[in-house]
Scaffold this active site. Structure first.
Site, PDB file in Angstrom:
ATOM      1  N   ASP A  12       0.765  -1.160  -0.076  1.00  0.00           N
ATOM      2  CA  ASP A  12       0.241  -0.081  -0.052  1.00  0.00           C
ATOM      3  C   ASP A  12       0.841   1.184   0.124  1.00  0.00           C
ATOM      4  OD1 ASP A  12      -2.744   1.423   0.444  1.00  0.00           O
ATOM      5  OD2 ASP A  12      -1.682   2.050   2.397  1.00  0.00           O
TER       6      ASP A  12
ATOM      7  N   GLU B  68       1.680  -0.527  -4.975  1.00  0.00           N
ATOM      8  CA  GLU B  68       0.851   0.804  -5.292  1.00  0.00           C
ATOM      9  C   GLU B  68       1.919   1.926  -5.473  1.00  0.00           C
ATOM     10  OE1 GLU B  68      -3.369   2.588  -3.903  1.00  0.00           O
ATOM     11  OE2 GLU B  68      -1.775   2.156  -2.161  1.00  0.00           O
TER      12      GLU B  68
END
Length: 698
Positions: A339, A376
């Site tokens: 993330d 990401e």
């Protein structure tokens, strides 16, 4: 057998194993190892289960310290009889980021289980304590998957939300065991990898609040409490000192059914937040090491969640590496999605690094050698690295440009045509290739994760049901969540019974599925999209532990036709390796991959093309024949006539998919029932067609 060397406060002890972080049980007792760079002393606290006051405080003698590491074996302790935590003393200077406070009870950063987290939705009234885990799970012989990234079809899901709705029909909803009950469904769908939203220990009640009489919680789980601990409330059965067993059984079952497991991990920040946030672990051990701090001692907030981990400090780098090794070895995880991964490449001043040591160490670590690493490739601080993430040939990326471009083009943003052709062809402009694959440095096969939807944003049904986000239930006056959704409501906002609007919406969903499965790169989609699940227009459901976020399985029966279309497209992609990767040169003479205008002979795509096509061609050695696929996209609201490549004496084209459907509502054609198309085809408005080239027997 090692013998005790001294007694402290009634407990027999001796120096422990300094290179064994966390707490580990042995036949004689328990080994405790912890480190602090700036702390001046450390106490081990022992608690009876479920009690707040320690029954014992055992200071680490200075002679039980090597470098910054304290280690001690405490004899005659049984794992089921206690919980533990630490207190660390040291200097206090906010401007230097030193926040030592001996009154604070600190959770072990290497804790393999966190006490008091078993019941979902129960507000904590206690400090965080750790538990000792006995790892007795026998994996037997279970080799790592050798499947390449480009061969994956990734299905993102939330463990609780996947089965919590009453319609799920599972015996243990909202748990790892409940998810295991759904494996036959996932196998039927055809996906071969699940990406689990955060399952590291998090406290969903940490920012709990009430809005319009409904309790809102940290439902998604992106506020990590313990990086080495599975989320206890996802276990159906209480696991006493065997935490993680149910998760391991789930992963083993996934593997036995040919499905890989990827964990969504959050190393960009922790649940401790900023100056006003809780103080339960890293702040007390070494605040100025674990977090990125301004010169004034405040927290940099590149995560949007209050703090940012100082990932490239050697101490934090080691913790992250050991964490991933832990999940790889003890849980046999196949991959990790990071993330806001751009934070992992920032230095101690918050600046992007050209060659971040953390990313290199993860890329080349021997234990992680065959593990998938997915970034990401952006953060909340404005750093956007899609196509340029460091160590890209080892790391894959969520291709945010695929999402944005294809969302726009499919709904009629014709100026995206040229970019859309790049996206379908594997984003060679980002990953070092061309339409024609003339560049051997192309990294897109295993570096490009294509997606149109994920947990963050609209579901696929909502993408074509709402022009605007509807996050009022979140309590922020609809100011939260992305405003750039590139969505289209097909003529009516939200729910409707208008048959024409609904017909168009489901066609747009089929279009999205078809192009995703026929694009070079690894496809990923969000759970429930395959049967039209909705979040009722909420594009930021991070706090909604209710029908907004839960998968409504009654829609599977209602939209069975859509589910069957997803099944077909997934199976079609698996049957045609030429979509996924470059094959040997095709016997028929077609180029390996190219973009086309409405006329297949024109190998170019104008900037404002309303219709475009992409051809894939190669020789499949396993089947000893050419593998030929031709995909055409008509984003226009009128019919268009297209021409197909001339296969001359090498075969003919057959219609495999038409998302508009025939007069009987048929969208897919299995091999043997396909319709032969000699040269031209009339595409209906807003539709996608897929043709398969086959040898003609004469």
């Amino acid at each position: 057998m090692v013998k005790p060397m001294m007694e402290i406060n009634g407990f027999k002890v001796r120096p422990g194993f300094f290179d064994l972080n966390g707490a580990s049980e042995f036949s004689c007792g328990v080994n405790f190892t912890v480190h602090t760079s700036h702390g001046t002393s450390c106490d081990l606290l022992l608690f009876h289960p479920d009690e707040e006051e320690p029954y014992a405080v055992i200071p680490f003698p200075e002679s039980y310290k090597i470098g910054d590491v304290y280690s001690m074996i405490v004899y005659d302790l049984k794992a089921e009889e206690f919980e533990y935590a630490y207190c660390v003393d040291g200097p206090y200077d906010e401007k230097k980021g030193l926040l030592f406070d001996k009154t604070k009870i600190l959770l072990d950063p290497y804790a393999q289980a966190v006490a008091g987290q078993q019941v979902w939705g129960k507000k904590r009234t206690r400090t965080y304590h750790a538990k000792v885990v006995r790892d007795t799970f026998d994996w037997g012989v279970q080799p790592q998957s050798s499947r390449e990234m480009s061969d994956l079809i990734i299905y993102e899901l939330h463990v609780r939300g996947f089965t919590q709705h009453p319609s799920s029909g599972v015996k243990r909803p909202g748990t790892f065991a409940g998810l295991k009950e759904k494996i036959p469904y996932l196998k039927e769908l055809g996906i071969n990898a699940v990406e689990l939203m955060p399952i590291f220990e998090f406290d969903e009640m940490i920012n709990a609040r009430e809005v319009d009489g409904k309790q809102l919680v940290e439902y998604w789980g992106y506020n990590t409490v313990g990086f080495f601990s599975p989320n206890a409330s996802y276990a159906a059965a209480e696991e006493v000192n065997n935490e993680g067993t149910e998760l391991k059984e789930l992963i083993r079952e996934f593997h036995e059914n040919g499905i890989e497991v990827i964990l969504d991990v959050v190393f960009n920040h922790t649940a401790e937040g900023n100056e006003q946030g809780p103080f339960f672990s890293f702040k007390g051990f070494d605040n100025n090491i674990y977090y990125l701090l301004t010169p004034e001692g405040h927290y940099y907030n590149f995560s949007g969640c209050g703090n940012s981990l100082n990932c490239n400090h050697p101490v934090v780098q080691q913790m992250i590496l050991e964490c991933l090794r832990h999940w790889t070895v003890h849980y046999r995880v196949d991959g990790f999605r990071f993330d806001l991964a751009s934070i992992l490449g920032r230095d101690e001043d918050g600046m992007p690094m050209n060659n971040p040591p953390l990313l290199r160490s993860l890329a080349y670590d021997p234990l992680l050698r065959n593990v998938k690493l997915i970034a990401e490739a952006w953060d909340a601080g404005g750093l956007y690295q899609v196509g340029n993430f460091p160590a890209s040939k080892r790391w894959a990326e969520w291709n945010g440009q695929y999402r944005d471009t294809m969302r726009g083009y499919l709904k009629g943003d014709f100026w995206e045509a040229n970019s859309a052709a790049w996206r379908i062809c594997g984003s060679g402009d980002l990953y070092g290739g061309y339409y024609s694959e003339g560049n051997n440095n192309y990294a897109g096969y295993n570096s490009c994760i294509n997606f149109l939807t994920c947990h963050d944003g609209f579901t696929l049904y909502d993408l074509y049901s709402y022009n605007n986000k509807h996050n009022e239930a979140n309590g922020w006056d609809n100011t939260d969540g992305a405003n750039d959704n590139r969505s289209w409501n097909c003529g009516m906002e939200g729910d409707t019974n208008d048959p024409e609007v609904l017909k168009l919406r489901y066609r747009m969903i089929r279009n999205a599925c078809a192009i995703l499965m026929c694009s070079r790169g690894t496809p990923m989609f969000f759970s429930g999209d395959e049967f039209g699940n909705t979040k009722f227009g909420n594009n930021n459901s991070y706090c909604q532990d209710n029908e907004i976020s839960w998968i409504d399985w009654s829609l599977l029966k209602k939209n069975k036709e859509l589910f069957e279309f997803f099944k077909f497209m997934i199976a079609y992609r698996k049957k045609h390796p030429v979509i996924r990767k470059k094959l040997d040169n095709a016997v028929c003479g077609m180029e390996g991959m190219h973009a086309h205008d409405v006329n297949a002979d024109r190998m170019e795509v104008s900037q404002n093309a309303k219709t475009l096509a992409v051809s894939f061609a190669g020789y499949d050695r396993k089947k000893c024949k050419d593998d030929l696929v031709y995909v055409a996209v008509n984003a226009y609201w009128e019919e268009v006539r297209i021409t197909l490549p001339n296969l001359a004496n090498h075969g003919a084209w057959y219609l495999s998919v038409d998302t508009y459907g025939d007069e009987n509502g048929k969208y897919c054609y299995e091999e043997g029932e396909e319709i032969r198309i000699d040269h031209e085809y009339v595409m209906k408005p807003r539709s996608i067609v897929v043709f398969t080239g086959r040898q003609v027997l004469r």
